[in-house]
Design a protein around this motif. Structure first.
Motif, PDB file in Angstrom:
ATOM      1  N   ALA A  18       0.795  -1.214   0.000  1.00 23.74           N
ATOM      2  CA  ALA A  18       0.000   0.000   0.000  1.00 23.74           C
ATOM      3  C   ALA A  18       0.836   1.276   0.000  1.00 23.74           C
ATOM      4  O   ALA A  18       0.379   2.310  -0.437  1.00 23.74           O
ATOM      5  N   CYS A  19       2.040   1.225   0.521  1.00 24.59           N
ATOM      6  CA  CYS A  19       2.833   2.434   0.620  1.00 24.59           C
ATOM      7  C   CYS A  19       4.309   2.080   0.619  1.00 24.59           C
ATOM      8  O   CYS A  19       4.683   0.999   1.030  1.00 24.59           O
ATOM      9  N   GLY A  20       5.132   2.994   0.176  1.00 20.39           N
ATOM     10  CA  GLY A  20       6.555   2.704   0.188  1.00 20.39           C
ATOM     11  C   GLY A  20       7.387   3.954   0.087  1.00 20.39           C
ATOM     12  O   GLY A  20       7.120   4.809  -0.749  1.00 20.39           O
ATOM     13  N   GLY A  21       8.390   4.043   0.937  1.00 20.92           N
ATOM     14  CA  GLY A  21       9.305   5.159   0.889  1.00 20.92           C
ATOM     15  C   GLY A  21      10.522   4.788   0.064  1.00 20.92           C
ATOM     16  O   GLY A  21      10.798   3.627  -0.167  1.00 20.92           O
ATOM     17  N   GLY A  22      11.260   5.781  -0.365  1.00 22.09           N
ATOM     18  CA  GLY A  22      12.420   5.532  -1.193  1.00 22.09           C
ATOM     19  C   GLY A  22      13.581   4.927  -0.442  1.00 22.09           C
ATOM     20  O   GLY A  22      14.203   3.998  -0.910  1.00 22.09           O
ATOM     21  N   ASP A  23      13.904   5.448   0.723  1.00 24.39           N
ATOM     22  CA  ASP A  23      15.083   4.972   1.436  1.00 24.39           C
ATOM     23  C   ASP A  23      14.729   3.946   2.499  1.00 24.39           C
ATOM     24  O   ASP A  23      15.059   2.787   2.377  1.00 24.39           O
ATOM     25  N   GLY A  24      14.074   4.378   3.546  1.00 22.01           N
ATOM     26  CA  GLY A  24      13.718   3.459   4.613  1.00 22.01           C
ATOM     27  C   GLY A  24      12.227   3.188   4.623  1.00 22.01           C
ATOM     28  O   GLY A  24      11.475   3.771   3.837  1.00 22.01           O
ATOM     29  N   LEU A  25      11.822   2.299   5.490  1.00 23.95           N
ATOM     30  CA  LEU A  25      10.397   2.031   5.633  1.00 23.95           C
ATOM     31  C   LEU A  25       9.716   3.284   6.180  1.00 23.95           C
ATOM     32  O   LEU A  25      10.291   4.033   6.976  1.00 23.95           O
ATOM     33  N   THR A  26       8.501   3.501   5.740  1.00 26.07           N
ATOM     34  CA  THR A  26       7.734   4.636   6.240  1.00 26.07           C
ATOM     35  C   THR A  26       7.213   4.314   7.639  1.00 26.07           C
ATOM     36  O   THR A  26       7.184   3.151   8.053  1.00 26.07           O
ATOM     37  N   ASP A  27       6.784   5.334   8.352  1.00 22.34           N
ATOM     38  CA  ASP A  27       6.182   5.115   9.666  1.00 22.34           C
ATOM     39  C   ASP A  27       4.972   4.199   9.541  1.00 22.34           C
ATOM     40  O   ASP A  27       4.746   3.335  10.392  1.00 22.34           O
ATOM     41  N   GLN A  28       4.190   4.377   8.475  1.00 20.28           N
ATOM     42  CA  GLN A  28       3.003   3.538   8.275  1.00 20.28           C
ATOM     43  C   GLN A  28       3.392   2.083   8.032  1.00 20.28           C
ATOM     44  O   GLN A  28       2.752   1.173   8.548  1.00 20.28           O
ATOM     45  N   GLN A  29       4.457   1.847   7.262  1.00 21.92           N
ATOM     46  CA  GLN A  29       4.921   0.480   7.034  1.00 21.92           C
ATOM     47  C   GLN A  29       5.366  -0.160   8.345  1.00 21.92           C
ATOM     48  O   GLN A  29       5.062  -1.322   8.602  1.00 21.92           O
ATOM     49  N   ARG A  30       6.079   0.591   9.173  1.00 22.42           N
ATOM     50  CA  ARG A  30       6.524   0.054  10.474  1.00 22.42           C
ATOM     51  C   ARG A  30       5.322  -0.291  11.351  1.00 22.42           C
ATOM     52  O   ARG A  30       5.270  -1.357  11.966  1.00 22.42           O
ATOM     53  N   THR A  31       4.369   0.618  11.413  1.00 22.10           N
ATOM     54  CA  THR A  31       3.166   0.392  12.220  1.00 22.10           C
ATOM     55  C   THR A  31       2.396  -0.819  11.724  1.00 22.10           C
ATOM     56  O   THR A  31       2.005  -1.693  12.506  1.00 22.10           O
ATOM     57  N   ASP A  32       2.185  -0.899  10.415  1.00 22.18           N
ATOM     58  CA  ASP A  32       1.459  -2.027   9.836  1.00 22.18           C
ATOM     59  C   ASP A  32       2.191  -3.337  10.090  1.00 22.18           C
ATOM     60  O   ASP A  32       1.570  -4.357  10.405  1.00 22.18           O
ATOM     61  N   LEU A  61       4.252  -4.136  12.586  1.00 19.69           N
ATOM     62  CA  LEU A  61       4.113  -4.558  13.983  1.00 19.69           C
ATOM     63  C   LEU A  61       2.690  -4.979  14.321  1.00 19.69           C
ATOM     64  O   LEU A  61       2.476  -5.963  15.016  1.00 19.69           O
ATOM     65  N   GLU A  62       1.702  -4.242  13.808  1.00 21.92           N
ATOM     66  CA  GLU A  62       0.310  -4.608  14.091  1.00 21.92           C
ATOM     67  C   GLU A  62      -0.059  -5.965  13.497  1.00 21.92           C
ATOM     68  O   GLU A  62      -0.840  -6.704  14.070  1.00 21.92           O
ATOM     69  N   GLY A  63       0.517  -6.290  12.362  1.00 21.07           N
ATOM     70  CA  GLY A  63       0.245  -7.582  11.755  1.00 21.07           C
ATOM     71  C   GLY A  63       1.036  -8.713  12.380  1.00 21.07           C
ATOM     72  O   GLY A  63       0.574  -9.850  12.452  1.00 21.07           O
ATOM     73  N   CYS A  64       2.214  -8.408  12.853  1.00 22.62           N
ATOM     74  CA  CYS A  64       3.114  -9.423  13.387  1.00 22.62           C
ATOM     75  C   CYS A  64       2.835  -9.785  14.845  1.00 22.62           C
ATOM     76  O   CYS A  64       2.844 -10.965  15.203  1.00 22.62           O
ATOM     77  N   LEU A  65       2.605  -8.791  15.684  1.00 22.16           N
ATOM     78  CA  LEU A  65       2.509  -9.023  17.130  1.00 22.16           C
ATOM     79  C   LEU A  65       1.508 -10.102  17.542  1.00 22.16           C
ATOM     80  O   LEU A  65       1.849 -10.960  18.363  1.00 22.16           O
ATOM     81  N   PRO A  66       0.299 -10.118  17.009  1.00 21.19           N
ATOM     82  CA  PRO A  66      -0.650 -11.147  17.447  1.00 21.19           C
ATOM     83  C   PRO A  66      -0.200 -12.568  17.112  1.00 21.19           C
ATOM     84  O   PRO A  66      -0.523 -13.510  17.833  1.00 21.19           O
TER      85      PRO A  66
END
Length: 95
Positions: A20-34, A36-41
């Protein structure tokens, strides 16, 4: 390997979000949040924090988004390059 199947399922969900989203250099804040939210459970905090670090070292935000775009919704396993990136974190999986 029950743990690997659980991780594959969690990573599969994360990859779908990544498209859904992608930054050029590093992961975006939204990618990091998504991520962790998908992984943690599915896999627990220690594994997910480690996996996020590994993913950030292995991929740019755009590369992570490209992986998500190539990963079909109905596929049961995470892409090999994503699974390979998180191998160092496998000992941290919670039962």
């Amino acid at each position: 390997m029950k743990g690997l199947r659980r991780v594959a399922a969690a990573l599969g969900a994360l990859v779908l979000l990544a498209g859904a989203c992608g930054g050029g250099d590093g992961l975006t804040d939204q990618q990091r949040t998504d991520f962790l939210e998908g992984c943690l459970p599915a896999a627990g905090e220690a594994f997910c924090e480690c996996a996020l670090e590994q993913v950030e070292e292995a991929f740019t935000g755009s590369e992570f988004a490209d992986i998500g775009a190539r990963f079909p919704d109905d596929q049961g396993a995470a892409p090999a390059e994503l699974e390979a990136a998180v191998v160092p974190c496998l000992p941290l999986l919670e039962d």
